[in-house]
Write an enzyme that holds these catalytic residues in place. Structure first.
Site, mmCIF file in Angstrom:
data_model
loop_
_atom_site.group_PDB
_atom_site.id
_atom_site.type_symbol
_atom_site.label_atom_id
_atom_site.label_comp_id
_atom_site.label_asym_id
_atom_site.label_seq_id
_atom_site.Cartn_x
_atom_site.Cartn_y
_atom_site.Cartn_z
ATOM 1 C CD GLU A 23 -0.563 0.912 3.005
ATOM 2 O OE1 GLU A 23 -1.134 1.940 2.991
ATOM 3 O OE2 GLU A 23 -0.464 0.707 4.994
ATOM 4 C CE LYS A 84 -6.757 7.023 5.375
ATOM 5 N NZ LYS A 84 -7.127 7.406 6.501
ATOM 6 C CB VAL A 104 -5.487 -1.571 3.490
ATOM 7 C CG1 VAL A 104 -6.117 -3.366 3.988
ATOM 8 C CG2 VAL A 104 -4.307 -1.536 4.698
ATOM 9 C CG ASP A 136 -13.350 5.789 12.294
ATOM 10 O OD1 ASP A 136 -13.360 5.957 11.718
ATOM 11 O OD2 ASP A 136 -12.989 6.966 12.248
ATOM 12 C CB SER A 138 -11.047 0.923 8.650
ATOM 13 O OG SER A 138 -9.755 1.196 7.611
ATOM 14 C CD GLN A 139 -13.499 2.718 2.744
ATOM 15 O OE1 GLN A 139 -13.888 2.571 1.489
ATOM 16 N NE2 GLN A 139 -12.689 3.973 2.338
ATOM 17 C CG ASP A 140 -7.970 -0.267 6.507
ATOM 18 O OD1 ASP A 140 -7.970 0.399 5.398
ATOM 19 O OD2 ASP A 140 -6.484 -0.596 7.224
ATOM 20 C CE LYS A 157 -3.649 2.238 11.112
ATOM 21 N NZ LYS A 157 -3.632 2.362 9.985
#
Ligand code: PSU
Ligand code: MN
Length: 300
Positions: A23, A84, A104, A136, A138-140, A157
């Site tokens: 990435e 981003k 990602v 919130d 993540s789309q990951d 993370k």
């Protein structure tokens, strides 16, 4: 999806050499210059040392690139106002002829389109702390569930709500496999006190799992490696600094896409660069292991 292959990646495709996706949001947003450039070079070198070919993804002037040359990597590491780019931003970036690093989610999507099975990153995005207030996530996570790409990382993370991240991965049907461990690694630290169901000790086992999942027409999966011991931080230290960083983010009303880069930057400052050193080491470590898996998987 129209992809632009670098000369090195195009040659690898012709000669059936194993490829490892990388990435680039970590270059454009995650790490400061010149450490981001160093990270890119170290990851690419590690992949090559293991006999695979690095395929960093990015969107440059609206084109979807698989593999980057030196000038492009430099641009992503030094450019101002880079986007981003997660999955939902891909089409916008193309239409606007924008330039940016892929997270990602977008990297998984592009890797799947390029027929690449293995992808290395640092730490996954996931469910943020306080999700009940701001939602919130993540789309990951949905992207890994959707695209048949194995993501090699040091866990999610540390800034995240890790128990909820693991729960959501289960809901999404994404297997999480520890490499040499049954404990979920904590990105900056080796331990989290959370456990995963499956453990492998050889890259070949990972390759067999990826193949089995592909034969079932299922989505991606996660291989989680503890970060290298020499540069990793103690969990208690990470937590202490993180509490302060999270409080500041709240006070400054940092929201949306800006949250993760803000927290990573705050952690670097608060640990006097220790998390930066840890981040570079774990990125290289993950890239190396991803290459071992790609080599064990072979071409097909
Ligand atoms: N891992 C790192 N540094 C990073 C990221 C991951 O070591 O900067 C990036 C990845 O691109 C990941 C993204 O997909 O952060 C997650 O951002 P968000 O939480 O906004 O979805
Ligand atoms: Mn987010």
């Amino acid at each position: 999806m129209k992809l632009v292959y670098s000369a090195e990646v195009a040659a690898a495709r012709r000669t059936l050499k194993p490829l490892v996706a990388l990435e680039t949001s970590v270059l454009a947003q995650g790490l400061p210059y010149p450490h981001n450039l160093e990270a890119a070079k170290r990851c690419e070198a590690a992949v090559r040392e293991e006999g695979a070919v690095p395929a960093p993804m990015a969107v440059i002037d609206g084109q979807l690139h698989v593999g980057l040359d030196e000038a492009q990597t430099l641009r992503l590491s030094t450019g101002q106002g880079l986007m981003k780019i997660g999955s939902r931003d891909l089409a916008i970036a193309v239409a606007r002829k924008a330039t940016g690093g892929t997270t990602v989610s977008a990297t998984c999507e592009m890797a799947a389109a390029a027929g690449i099975h293995v992808f290395a990153t640092g730490g996954l995005g996931g469910v943020h702390r306080g999700v009940e207030d701001h939602m919130d996530i993540s789309q990951d996570l949905p992207a890994i569930s959707r695209w048949p790409v194995a993501v090699v990382c040091a866990g999610a993370k540390s800034v995240l709500d890790l128990p909820r991240t693991l729960e959501l991965l289960e809901t999404l049907g994404v297997p999480v496999v520890g490499v040499g461990t049954n404990e979920l690694p904590g990105f900056y630290s080796r331990e989290t006190g959370l456990f995963v169901e499956h453990r492998i000790d050889e890259a070949l086992e990972a390759a067999e799992m990826i193949r089995a999942r592909r034969d079932l027409h299922q989505g991606g999966m996660i291989f989680a490696l503890p970060p290298p011991a020499k540069t990793s931080l103690k969990r208690a230290d990470v937590e202490k600094h993180l509490k302060a960083a999270l409080a500041l983010a709240k006070k400054k009303k940092i929201e949306g896409k800006a949250v993760t880069p803000f927290l990573l930057g705050e952690m670097v400052a608060r640990t006097k660069g220790k998390t930066l050193v840890a981040n570079l080491a774990l990125l290289e470590n993950n890239a190396r292991y991803a290459a071992k898996i790609a080599v064990a998987f072979g071409w097909k």
